[in-house]
Design an enzyme around this catalytic site. Sequence first.
Site, PDB file in Angstrom:
ATOM      1  CB  CYS A  39      31.378  21.379 -53.151  1.00 41.40           C
ATOM      2  SG  CYS A  39      30.929  21.854 -51.468  1.00 41.40           S
ATOM      3  CE1 TYR A  69      29.640  21.171 -31.063  1.00 39.39           C
ATOM      4  CE2 TYR A  69      30.576  23.247 -31.805  1.00 39.39           C
ATOM      5  CZ  TYR A  69      29.539  22.535 -31.225  1.00 39.39           C
ATOM      6  OH  TYR A  69      28.416  23.182 -30.797  1.00 39.39           O
ATOM      7  CB  CYS A 121      27.183  20.455 -51.640  1.00 38.64           C
ATOM      8  SG  CYS A 121      28.291  19.264 -50.879  1.00 38.64           S
ATOM      9  CB  SER A 136      18.627  23.839 -16.152  1.00 39.75           C
ATOM     10  OG  SER A 136      18.881  24.259 -17.481  1.00 39.75           O
ATOM     11  CG  ASN A 138      17.360  18.307 -11.900  1.00 34.99           C
ATOM     12  OD1 ASN A 138      18.341  18.493 -11.204  1.00 34.99           O
ATOM     13  ND2 ASN A 138      17.222  18.843 -13.106  1.00 34.99           N
ATOM     14  CG  ASN A 175      21.439  15.160 -23.397  1.00 39.69           C
ATOM     15  OD1 ASN A 175      21.327  16.346 -23.092  1.00 39.69           O
ATOM     16  ND2 ASN A 175      21.257  14.183 -22.530  1.00 39.69           N
ATOM     17  CB  ALA A 228      18.923  10.454 -14.267  1.00 42.47           C
ATOM     18  CG  HIS A 260      19.307  21.029 -28.698  1.00 45.56           C
ATOM     19  ND1 HIS A 260      19.478  21.320 -27.362  1.00 45.56           N
ATOM     20  CD2 HIS A 260      18.208  21.740 -29.083  1.00 45.56           C
ATOM     21  CE1 HIS A 260      18.531  22.159 -26.964  1.00 45.56           C
ATOM     22  NE2 HIS A 260      17.749  22.414 -27.979  1.00 45.56           N
TER      23      HIS A 260
HETATM   24  P1  OAD Z   1      21.858  22.177 -18.014  1.00 45.35           P
HETATM   25  O1  OAD Z   1      23.309  22.117 -17.778  1.00 45.35           O
HETATM   26  O2  OAD Z   1      21.238  23.515 -18.182  1.00 45.35           O
HETATM   27  O3  OAD Z   1      21.085  21.430 -16.851  1.00 45.35           O
HETATM   28  C1  OAD Z   1      21.492  20.174 -16.398  1.00 45.35           C
HETATM   29  C2  OAD Z   1      20.531  19.730 -15.319  1.00 45.35           C
HETATM   30  O4  OAD Z   1      20.887  18.412 -14.953  1.00 45.35           O
HETATM   31  C3  OAD Z   1      20.541  20.577 -14.051  1.00 45.35           C
HETATM   32  O5  OAD Z   1      19.224  20.907 -13.692  1.00 45.35           O
HETATM   33  C4  OAD Z   1      21.178  19.634 -13.005  1.00 45.35           C
HETATM   34  O6  OAD Z   1      20.654  19.829 -11.700  1.00 45.35           O
HETATM   35  C5  OAD Z   1      20.780  18.296 -13.551  1.00 45.35           C
HETATM   36  N1  OAD Z   1      21.630  17.150 -13.142  1.00 45.35           N
HETATM   37  C6  OAD Z   1      22.938  17.148 -12.800  1.00 45.35           C
HETATM   38  N2  OAD Z   1      23.348  15.895 -12.511  1.00 45.35           N
HETATM   39  C7  OAD Z   1      22.278  15.081 -12.678  1.00 45.35           C
HETATM   40  C8  OAD Z   1      22.046  13.681 -12.534  1.00 45.35           C
HETATM   41  N3  OAD Z   1      23.020  12.838 -12.158  1.00 45.35           N
HETATM   42  N4  OAD Z   1      20.806  13.202 -12.773  1.00 45.35           N
HETATM   43  C9  OAD Z   1      19.798  14.035 -13.162  1.00 45.35           C
HETATM   44  N5  OAD Z   1      19.957  15.350 -13.317  1.00 45.35           N
HETATM   45  C10 OAD Z   1      21.175  15.884 -13.081  1.00 45.35           C
HETATM   46  O7  OAD Z   1      21.565  21.249 -19.296  1.00 45.35           O
HETATM   47  P2  OAD Z   1      20.284  21.208 -20.255  1.00 45.35           P
HETATM   48  O8  OAD Z   1      19.046  21.535 -19.522  1.00 45.35           O
HETATM   49  O9  OAD Z   1      20.355  19.934 -20.994  1.00 45.35           O
HETATM   50  O10 OAD Z   1      21.821  23.518 -26.010  1.00 45.35           O
HETATM   51  O11 OAD Z   1      20.624  22.386 -21.258  1.00 45.35           O
HETATM   52  C11 OAD Z   1      19.781  22.618 -22.352  1.00 45.35           C
HETATM   53  C12 OAD Z   1      20.576  23.116 -23.528  1.00 45.35           C
HETATM   54  O12 OAD Z   1      21.431  24.186 -23.131  1.00 45.35           O
HETATM   55  C13 OAD Z   1      21.554  22.112 -24.104  1.00 45.35           C
HETATM   56  O13 OAD Z   1      20.947  21.183 -24.976  1.00 45.35           O
HETATM   57  C14 OAD Z   1      22.508  22.997 -24.857  1.00 45.35           C
HETATM   58  C15 OAD Z   1      22.721  24.054 -23.801  1.00 45.35           C
HETATM   59  O14 OAD Z   1      23.093  25.293 -24.251  1.00 45.35           O
HETATM   60  C16 OAD Z   1      22.471  23.745 -27.142  1.00 45.35           C
HETATM   61  O15 OAD Z   1      23.660  23.538 -27.265  1.00 45.35           O
HETATM   62  C17 OAD Z   1      21.596  24.263 -28.251  1.00 45.35           C
END
Ligand code: OAD
Length: 249
Positions: free
Chosen positions: A149, A65, A128, A188, A212, A100, A230, A117
């Site tokens: 704490c 992190y 605390c 995704s 996408n 995000n 995007a 998230h």
């Molecule tokens: P993913 O990595 O699963 O998906 C990213 C998506 O962005 C894919 O469908 C790509 O095709 C698309 N992509 C890539 N480049 C792009 C661009 N320039 N413009 C538009 N789209 C593009 O990410 P998330 O769906 O955000 O959760 O994942 C969901 C959650 O899974 C995250 O919030 C995180 C992860 O585990 C936690 O940490 C709880």
Amino acid sequence: MISERLRNALARARSVAALTGAGISAESGVPTFRSKGGIWTKMRPEELASMDGFLRNPELVWEWYGQRKRIMAEVQPNPGHRALAHMEHLFPHFAIITQNIDNLHQRSGSTVVHELHGNIERNYCMECGIRYGNAEVLSMTGIPRCTACGGPIRPDVVWFGEMLPMEEWNAAVRAAESADIFLSIGTSAAVQPAASLPGLAKEAGALLVEINPEPTSITSHADEFLQGPAGTILPELYALAVAARKESQ
Ligand code: OAD
């Protein structure tokens, strides 16, 4: 290619909601999770983003992190984030629902952002609850500990197996259910419950638009699939919405 149906919807919409995922920040240099070379193709989420992982190896989790916090402090919003920030002023109701944690929507000027998230710029004491900013936490050596704490501090992000923040989730559902247009951008749609929002919005009557470069599990349910990055599509969509709304006045 933007259809006549979408143009008309943009001209008339009173309420628009946008669900964003890692893809919207890809062009800012934030890695996605599941695309080729994505974070979860190299790292194990249960080690780095779960309470079990944190209890087993807090040093490793904080090292990761710490790295992510430093990367995200350097990156900048891109034209996709900025187009969404402009849209907030175009429609009577406009909400971003984001998975995000990078804070880039707020940094680009959006004010209605439901963070499902969490946010990488925030941290809190697990004992605390006192909140800490990144500067303070990153200046601590070893595992950051509460100065009040002594409890362990964790990033204010949702880990696997944890509940979403209830207020943010309820606001996201309300925004989805009242949307005339629902944009699903750069996600995704693999992680629940966020992935259920596009379907919820569509059932409640929204025009479902996906942006996408790749098809996803929601593409076949989308009314419009705008295939591409995007950072290119959203500024075009914004320009078209401005023109369509001007004409219809
Ligand atoms: P993913 O990595 O699963 O998906 C990213 C998506 O962005 C894919 O469908 C790509 O095709 C698309 N992509 C890539 N480049 C792009 C661009 N320039 N413009 C538009 N789209 C593009 O990410 P998330 O769906 O955000 O959760 O994942 C969901 C959650 O899974 C995250 O919030 C995180 C992860 O585990 C936690 O940490 C709880």
